[in-house]
Design a protein around this motif. Sequence first.
Motif, PDB file in Angstrom:
ATOM      1  N   GLU A 121       3.280 -18.040   4.579  1.00 52.83           N
ATOM      2  CA  GLU A 121       2.376 -17.149   5.323  1.00 52.83           C
ATOM      3  C   GLU A 121       3.219 -16.158   6.116  1.00 52.83           C
ATOM      4  N   ILE A 122       2.834 -14.850   6.091  1.00 60.57           N
ATOM      5  CA  ILE A 122       3.512 -13.789   6.834  1.00 60.57           C
ATOM      6  C   ILE A 122       2.502 -13.145   7.775  1.00 60.57           C
ATOM      7  N   THR A 123       2.873 -13.049   9.050  1.00 59.71           N
ATOM      8  CA  THR A 123       1.996 -12.476  10.066  1.00 59.71           C
ATOM      9  C   THR A 123       2.687 -11.283  10.701  1.00 59.71           C
ATOM     10  N   VAL A 124       2.010 -10.122  10.744  1.00 59.45           N
ATOM     11  CA  VAL A 124       2.538  -8.887  11.349  1.00 59.45           C
ATOM     12  C   VAL A 124       1.822  -8.664  12.668  1.00 59.45           C
ATOM     13  N   VAL A 125       2.604  -8.481  13.740  1.00 56.19           N
ATOM     14  CA  VAL A 125       2.065  -8.336  15.089  1.00 56.19           C
ATOM     15  C   VAL A 125       2.588  -7.033  15.690  1.00 56.19           C
ATOM     16  N   GLY A 126       1.716  -6.308  16.474  1.00 56.56           N
ATOM     17  CA  GLY A 126       2.135  -5.110  17.210  1.00 56.56           C
ATOM     18  C   GLY A 126       1.792  -3.792  16.554  1.00 56.56           C
ATOM     19  N   THR A 127       1.048  -3.811  15.507  1.00 55.25           N
ATOM     20  CA  THR A 127       0.710  -2.555  14.830  1.00 55.25           C
ATOM     21  C   THR A 127      -0.520  -1.921  15.492  1.00 55.25           C
ATOM     22  N   ASP A 128      -0.464  -0.575  15.592  1.00 50.17           N
ATOM     23  CA  ASP A 128      -1.607   0.176  16.114  1.00 50.17           C
ATOM     24  C   ASP A 128      -2.053   1.205  15.087  1.00 50.17           C
ATOM     25  N   ARG A 129      -1.128   2.096  14.753  1.00 49.04           N
ATOM     26  CA  ARG A 129      -1.444   3.101  13.745  1.00 49.04           C
ATOM     27  C   ARG A 129      -1.019   2.661  12.348  1.00 49.04           C
ATOM     28  N   LEU A 130      -0.196   1.626  12.303  1.00 50.94           N
ATOM     29  CA  LEU A 130       0.235   1.104  11.012  1.00 50.94           C
ATOM     30  C   LEU A 130      -0.823   0.175  10.425  1.00 50.94           C
ATOM     31  N   ASP A 131      -0.839   0.083   9.109  1.00 54.71           N
ATOM     32  CA  ASP A 131      -1.725  -0.840   8.406  1.00 54.71           C
ATOM     33  C   ASP A 131      -0.980  -2.175   8.262  1.00 54.71           C
ATOM     34  N   ALA A 132      -1.468  -3.200   8.935  1.00 53.27           N
ATOM     35  CA  ALA A 132      -0.785  -4.509   8.923  1.00 53.27           C
ATOM     36  C   ALA A 132      -0.769  -5.111   7.525  1.00 53.27           C
ATOM     37  N   ASP A 133      -1.855  -4.874   6.733  1.00 51.91           N
ATOM     38  CA  ASP A 133      -1.882  -5.429   5.383  1.00 51.91           C
ATOM     39  C   ASP A 133      -0.811  -4.796   4.501  1.00 51.91           C
ATOM     40  N   ALA A 134      -0.578  -3.497   4.723  1.00 49.54           N
ATOM     41  CA  ALA A 134       0.459  -2.825   3.932  1.00 49.54           C
ATOM     42  C   ALA A 134       1.838  -3.377   4.277  1.00 49.54           C
ATOM     43  N   VAL A 135       2.049  -3.657   5.553  1.00 47.37           N
ATOM     44  CA  VAL A 135       3.351  -4.236   5.961  1.00 47.37           C
ATOM     45  C   VAL A 135       3.527  -5.635   5.373  1.00 47.37           C
ATOM     46  N   GLU A 136       2.483  -6.432   5.370  1.00 45.09           N
ATOM     47  CA  GLU A 136       2.594  -7.790   4.818  1.00 45.09           C
ATOM     48  C   GLU A 136       2.865  -7.736   3.314  1.00 45.09           C
ATOM     49  N   ALA A 137       2.227  -6.785   2.653  1.00 47.53           N
ATOM     50  CA  ALA A 137       2.473  -6.657   1.215  1.00 47.53           C
ATOM     51  C   ALA A 137       3.912  -6.243   0.935  1.00 47.53           C
ATOM     52  N   VAL A 153      14.288  -7.752   4.906  1.00 47.04           N
ATOM     53  CA  VAL A 153      13.146  -7.374   5.744  1.00 47.04           C
ATOM     54  C   VAL A 153      13.293  -5.936   6.226  1.00 47.04           C
ATOM     55  N   LYS A 154      14.506  -5.554   6.596  1.00 45.93           N
ATOM     56  CA  LYS A 154      14.743  -4.176   7.062  1.00 45.93           C
ATOM     57  C   LYS A 154      14.481  -3.167   5.941  1.00 45.93           C
ATOM     58  N   ALA A 155      14.957  -3.496   4.754  1.00 46.50           N
ATOM     59  CA  ALA A 155      14.735  -2.582   3.630  1.00 46.50           C
ATOM     60  C   ALA A 155      13.238  -2.416   3.340  1.00 46.50           C
ATOM     61  N   ALA A 156      12.452  -3.468   3.556  1.00 50.22           N
ATOM     62  CA  ALA A 156      11.013  -3.369   3.305  1.00 50.22           C
ATOM     63  C   ALA A 156      10.308  -2.536   4.363  1.00 50.22           C
ATOM     64  N   LEU A 157      10.839  -2.519   5.627  1.00 47.00           N
ATOM     65  CA  LEU A 157      10.180  -1.782   6.707  1.00 47.00           C
ATOM     66  C   LEU A 157      10.680  -0.348   6.855  1.00 47.00           C
ATOM     67  N   VAL A 158      11.708   0.031   6.101  1.00 50.81           N
ATOM     68  CA  VAL A 158      12.206   1.413   6.198  1.00 50.81           C
ATOM     69  C   VAL A 158      11.134   2.402   5.724  1.00 50.81           C
ATOM     70  N   GLY A 159      10.292   2.020   4.826  1.00 53.65           N
ATOM     71  CA  GLY A 159       9.263   2.924   4.310  1.00 53.65           C
ATOM     72  C   GLY A 159       8.144   3.186   5.295  1.00 53.65           C
ATOM     73  N   PHE A 160       8.197   2.619   6.503  1.00 52.30           N
ATOM     74  CA  PHE A 160       7.188   2.855   7.526  1.00 52.30           C
ATOM     75  C   PHE A 160       7.842   3.564   8.716  1.00 52.30           C
ATOM     76  N   PRO A 161       7.681   4.897   8.782  1.00 56.44           N
ATOM     77  CA  PRO A 161       8.354   5.653   9.851  1.00 56.44           C
ATOM     78  C   PRO A 161       7.884   5.292  11.251  1.00 56.44           C
ATOM     79  N   LEU A 162       6.677   4.824  11.369  1.00 59.26           N
ATOM     80  CA  LEU A 162       6.167   4.492  12.700  1.00 59.26           C
ATOM     81  C   LEU A 162       6.837   3.240  13.297  1.00 59.26           C
TER      82      LEU A 162
END
Length: 395
Positions: free
Chosen positions: A206-222, A240-249
């Motif tokens: 299970e992966i849980t994303v916390v702290g998103t406001d303008r970001l889509d949490a489902d997209a980050v989990e995917a 994990v860093k390589a997966a989050l680089v595609g989210f500028p926010l």
Amino acid sequence: MRRPSPLPSTPPAHSSAEPSDGSGAQGDTGGPDRSEPLLPAPARRPAGSARRSGAGPADTVHDDPAPFSADRAAGPAAPGPHDETVPLEPFGESGPLAPVVPFAPPVDGRVEPDDDVASAPADSPPTDRTGDTDLTADAPEDRPLGWRDVWTAARARRRALRREIRRFTARQRRRRNAWIAGLGAVVIVGLGAVATAYSPLFAVSEITVVGTDRLDADAVEAALGGQMGIPLALVDSSEVKAALVGFPLVETYTVEARPPQELVVRIVERTPIGSVSSKAGHTLVDAAGVALQTTKKAPKGYPRLDVAGGPGSRAFGATGAVYRSLPEDLRTRVSAMSATTPNDVTLTIDGADVLWGSSADSAEKAVVLAAAMSASPPDEVEMYDISSPGAVVIR
């Protein structure tokens, strides 16, 4: 001292007038003429010697009871013609030695002699209590020592030495065993923990994303789906860093493992400070000048930025610091921000200009600006000069 003899040392004196004719005259007494046998004199002892006797209490020393006289002072009397000297035998050398009587335990406080031993002759062979007559019959014959005897003695000595060593090192061995047991327990627990941590029991499910406001949490989990099925201890932070680089926010993030099978990703989003106009459209940027979003129309809710040098310059950095220090109620009322240098940042609030100056003392300047705008509303003022918080100028 010399002991006196009970008999005279010389024969009794006879009458000199004996009949020469052998008629058997009786002398003066008128009796028959009989010759009396003479007894030998007792053995003479040296003066001052003592008589010894083995009869128990009679072992005492008896001195001569005769009174001192002049005749004795003159010296010992000369032996008579019929005296005989008997030599004395040395004490303890005559006769065989007495048999050895074994000790018998006392019965009712009395020691009963052993009749068999007491009645046995001195020269009889030794007997034991069971009636065996010869105790030396089974004694081993004297023979020279061989290599087997030496080997047996050496082996017995080594065994005795080992026993002594074990006795004297018992405490040390107990302390060593305690240390070994403790270290063994620690090693076993550590190995068990490691084996459990790297086992499928602690794999990510299970992966849980916390702290998103303008970001889509489902997209980050995917985007982080590649970590599914990996043990929590083997989650690679670089992936994990390589997966989050595609989210500028995403400005910063942290990864937290929650046993047994949950992976938590905490994200801090970037704070946009305004939009910069370009040929491509309007780009939403943060305080560091990072482009977050580009649209054809200016995004609503963010001021327009007109900063010399563009994103990445010192003036742009001062502008972003001033915007982020504003209270939330003032931040939403800012419509434009401009700066040519880091010391002349200017804001436009409700149509009135605010000369902020540098980013220093931004918290105090925000309080002074709120008070000035309460005293003089922006629709009645052209400019608020709060570059010096202690001397506010309202035009």
